[in-house]
Design a protein around this motif. Structure first.
Motif, PDB file in Angstrom:
ATOM      1  N   SER A   2       0.837  -1.197   0.000  1.00  0.00           N
ATOM      2  CA  SER A   2       0.000   0.000   0.000  1.00  0.00           C
ATOM      3  C   SER A   2       0.875   1.252   0.000  1.00  0.00           C
ATOM      4  O   SER A   2       2.047   1.202   0.391  1.00  0.00           O
ATOM      5  CB  SER A   2      -0.905   0.002   1.234  1.00  0.00           C
ATOM      6  N   PRO A   3       0.307   2.404  -0.428  1.00  0.00           N
ATOM      7  CA  PRO A   3       1.084   3.645  -0.408  1.00  0.00           C
ATOM      8  C   PRO A   3       1.585   3.987   0.997  1.00  0.00           C
ATOM      9  O   PRO A   3       2.673   4.497   1.163  1.00  0.00           O
ATOM     10  CB  PRO A   3       0.093   4.698  -0.918  1.00  0.00           C
ATOM     11  N   ARG A   4       0.749   3.677   2.005  1.00  0.00           N
ATOM     12  CA  ARG A   4       1.153   3.966   3.390  1.00  0.00           C
ATOM     13  C   ARG A   4       2.356   3.120   3.794  1.00  0.00           C
ATOM     14  O   ARG A   4       3.297   3.614   4.413  1.00  0.00           O
ATOM     15  CB  ARG A   4      -0.020   3.718   4.333  1.00  0.00           C
ATOM     16  N   THR A   5       2.343   1.829   3.421  1.00  0.00           N
ATOM     17  CA  THR A   5       3.467   0.936   3.726  1.00  0.00           C
ATOM     18  C   THR A   5       4.715   1.383   2.989  1.00  0.00           C
ATOM     19  O   THR A   5       5.811   1.399   3.548  1.00  0.00           O
ATOM     20  CB  THR A   5       3.122  -0.519   3.357  1.00  0.00           C
ATOM     21  N   SER A   6       4.545   1.779   1.735  1.00  0.00           N
ATOM     22  CA  SER A   6       5.672   2.255   0.938  1.00  0.00           C
ATOM     23  C   SER A   6       6.274   3.523   1.539  1.00  0.00           C
ATOM     24  O   SER A   6       7.494   3.663   1.624  1.00  0.00           O
ATOM     25  CB  SER A   6       5.212   2.520  -0.491  1.00  0.00           C
ATOM     26  N   ALA A   7       5.406   4.450   1.964  1.00  0.00           N
ATOM     27  CA  ALA A   7       5.888   5.689   2.576  1.00  0.00           C
ATOM     28  C   ALA A   7       6.628   5.405   3.874  1.00  0.00           C
ATOM     29  O   ALA A   7       7.675   5.997   4.143  1.00  0.00           O
ATOM     30  CB  ALA A   7       4.729   6.643   2.821  1.00  0.00           C
ATOM     31  N   ALA A   8       6.105   4.484   4.671  1.00  0.00           N
ATOM     32  CA  ALA A   8       6.759   4.140   5.941  1.00  0.00           C
ATOM     33  C   ALA A   8       8.138   3.534   5.685  1.00  0.00           C
ATOM     34  O   ALA A   8       9.106   3.848   6.378  1.00  0.00           O
ATOM     35  CB  ALA A   8       5.894   3.179   6.745  1.00  0.00           C
ATOM     36  N   SER A  10      10.025   4.068   3.074  1.00  0.00           N
ATOM     37  CA  SER A  10      10.878   5.149   2.576  1.00  0.00           C
ATOM     38  C   SER A  10      11.399   5.996   3.729  1.00  0.00           C
ATOM     39  O   SER A  10      12.574   6.364   3.761  1.00  0.00           O
ATOM     40  CB  SER A  10      10.091   6.018   1.596  1.00  0.00           C
ATOM     41  N   LEU A  11      10.519   6.303   4.679  1.00  0.00           N
ATOM     42  CA  LEU A  11      10.937   7.093   5.840  1.00  0.00           C
ATOM     43  C   LEU A  11      11.943   6.331   6.695  1.00  0.00           C
ATOM     44  O   LEU A  11      12.919   6.909   7.170  1.00  0.00           O
ATOM     45  CB  LEU A  11       9.726   7.487   6.678  1.00  0.00           C
ATOM     46  N   GLN A  12      11.697   5.052   6.874  1.00  0.00           N
ATOM     47  CA  GLN A  12      12.624   4.244   7.669  1.00  0.00           C
ATOM     48  C   GLN A  12      13.997   4.201   7.008  1.00  0.00           C
ATOM     49  O   GLN A  12      15.018   4.305   7.676  1.00  0.00           O
ATOM     50  CB  GLN A  12      12.070   2.834   7.844  1.00  0.00           C
ATOM     51  N   LYS A  13      14.008   4.098   5.680  1.00  0.00           N
ATOM     52  CA  LYS A  13      15.269   4.075   4.940  1.00  0.00           C
ATOM     53  C   LYS A  13      16.001   5.416   5.055  1.00  0.00           C
ATOM     54  O   LYS A  13      17.222   5.475   5.063  1.00  0.00           O
ATOM     55  CB  LYS A  13      14.984   3.743   3.472  1.00  0.00           C
ATOM     56  N   SER A  14      15.241   6.511   5.144  1.00  0.00           N
ATOM     57  CA  SER A  14      15.830   7.850   5.220  1.00  0.00           C
ATOM     58  C   SER A  14      16.181   8.283   6.634  1.00  0.00           C
ATOM     59  O   SER A  14      16.856   9.297   6.816  1.00  0.00           O
ATOM     60  CB  SER A  14      14.869   8.874   4.603  1.00  0.00           C
ATOM     61  N   ALA A  15      15.741   7.544   7.639  1.00  0.00           N
ATOM     62  CA  ALA A  15      15.975   7.940   9.036  1.00  0.00           C
ATOM     63  C   ALA A  15      17.451   8.198   9.349  1.00  0.00           C
ATOM     64  O   ALA A  15      17.766   9.194  10.015  1.00  0.00           O
ATOM     65  CB  ALA A  15      15.379   6.908   9.987  1.00  0.00           C
ATOM     66  N   SER A  92      11.250  11.519   0.502  1.00  0.00           N
ATOM     67  CA  SER A  92      10.469  11.094   1.671  1.00  0.00           C
ATOM     68  C   SER A  92       9.704  12.272   2.256  1.00  0.00           C
ATOM     69  O   SER A  92       8.526  12.147   2.612  1.00  0.00           O
ATOM     70  CB  SER A  92      11.383  10.499   2.753  1.00  0.00           C
ATOM     71  N   LEU A  93      10.358  13.410   2.354  1.00  0.00           N
ATOM     72  CA  LEU A  93       9.685  14.606   2.859  1.00  0.00           C
ATOM     73  C   LEU A  93       8.588  15.060   1.910  1.00  0.00           C
ATOM     74  O   LEU A  93       7.526  15.519   2.352  1.00  0.00           O
ATOM     75  CB  LEU A  93      10.692  15.730   3.092  1.00  0.00           C
ATOM     76  N   ASP A  94       8.818  14.911   0.618  1.00  0.00           N
ATOM     77  CA  ASP A  94       7.774  15.246  -0.361  1.00  0.00           C
ATOM     78  C   ASP A  94       6.547  14.356  -0.164  1.00  0.00           C
ATOM     79  O   ASP A  94       5.410  14.825  -0.261  1.00  0.00           O
ATOM     80  CB  ASP A  94       8.299  15.099  -1.791  1.00  0.00           C
ATOM     81  N   THR A  95       6.778  13.075   0.120  1.00  0.00           N
ATOM     82  CA  THR A  95       5.671  12.145   0.369  1.00  0.00           C
ATOM     83  C   THR A  95       4.883  12.572   1.592  1.00  0.00           C
ATOM     84  O   THR A  95       3.646  12.585   1.570  1.00  0.00           O
ATOM     85  CB  THR A  95       6.213  10.708   0.547  1.00  0.00           C
ATOM     86  N   ILE A  96       5.580  12.948   2.654  1.00  0.00           N
ATOM     87  CA  ILE A  96       4.902  13.421   3.865  1.00  0.00           C
ATOM     88  C   ILE A  96       4.104  14.675   3.563  1.00  0.00           C
ATOM     89  O   ILE A  96       2.947  14.820   3.995  1.00  0.00           O
ATOM     90  CB  ILE A  96       5.924  13.694   4.994  1.00  0.00           C
ATOM     91  N   ALA A  97       4.677  15.596   2.798  1.00  0.00           N
ATOM     92  CA  ALA A  97       3.978  16.833   2.453  1.00  0.00           C
ATOM     93  C   ALA A  97       2.708  16.536   1.664  1.00  0.00           C
ATOM     94  O   ALA A  97       1.658  17.148   1.906  1.00  0.00           O
ATOM     95  CB  ALA A  97       4.898  17.759   1.656  1.00  0.00           C
TER      96      ALA A  97
END
Length: 113
Positions: A2-8, A10-15, A92-97
């Protein structure tokens, strides 16, 4: 996925990138490397009161996050900026935005109804 899983993911990878950039000294080092190309530790510490040992430790944190890499030029070790990981973090920040924009649009729509 899901997009939510993908975003999570991506964020974990960028942490590690966000963690590495959360220090003023490391931000300054990144700024210097972006402006000056590959630089030695002596060049990075010139005009500062930061020890070479401290800069080396900060550079290692940045390297572990994939933001800088070292290269050897003769007997001199130089450090240079690697933009790829920062670009990933920006995405990742763009996804959050985008998620915030959608959530605010839904809220606005509900309030206007």
């Amino acid at each position: 996925m899901s997009p939510r899983t993908s975003a999570a993911g991506s964020l974990q990878k960028s942490a590690p990138v966000f963690s590495a950039l959360g220090d003023e000294t490391r931000l300054r080092l990144i700024a210097l490397l972006c402006a000056g190309g590959a630089l030695s530790i002596a060049q990075l510490t010139a005009g500062t009161d930061i020890t070479r040992q401290a800069v080396t430790k900060h550079l290692q944190v940045l390297a572990d996050a994939g933001l800088v890499r070292d290269l050897w030029q003769g007997r001199e070790r130089l450090w240079e900026f690697e933009a790829g990981r920062l670009d990933e973090a920006r995405r990742s920040l763009d996804t959050i935005a985008q998620q915030w924009d959608r959530a605010l649009a839904r809220l606005k729509a509900r309030l206007e109804d």
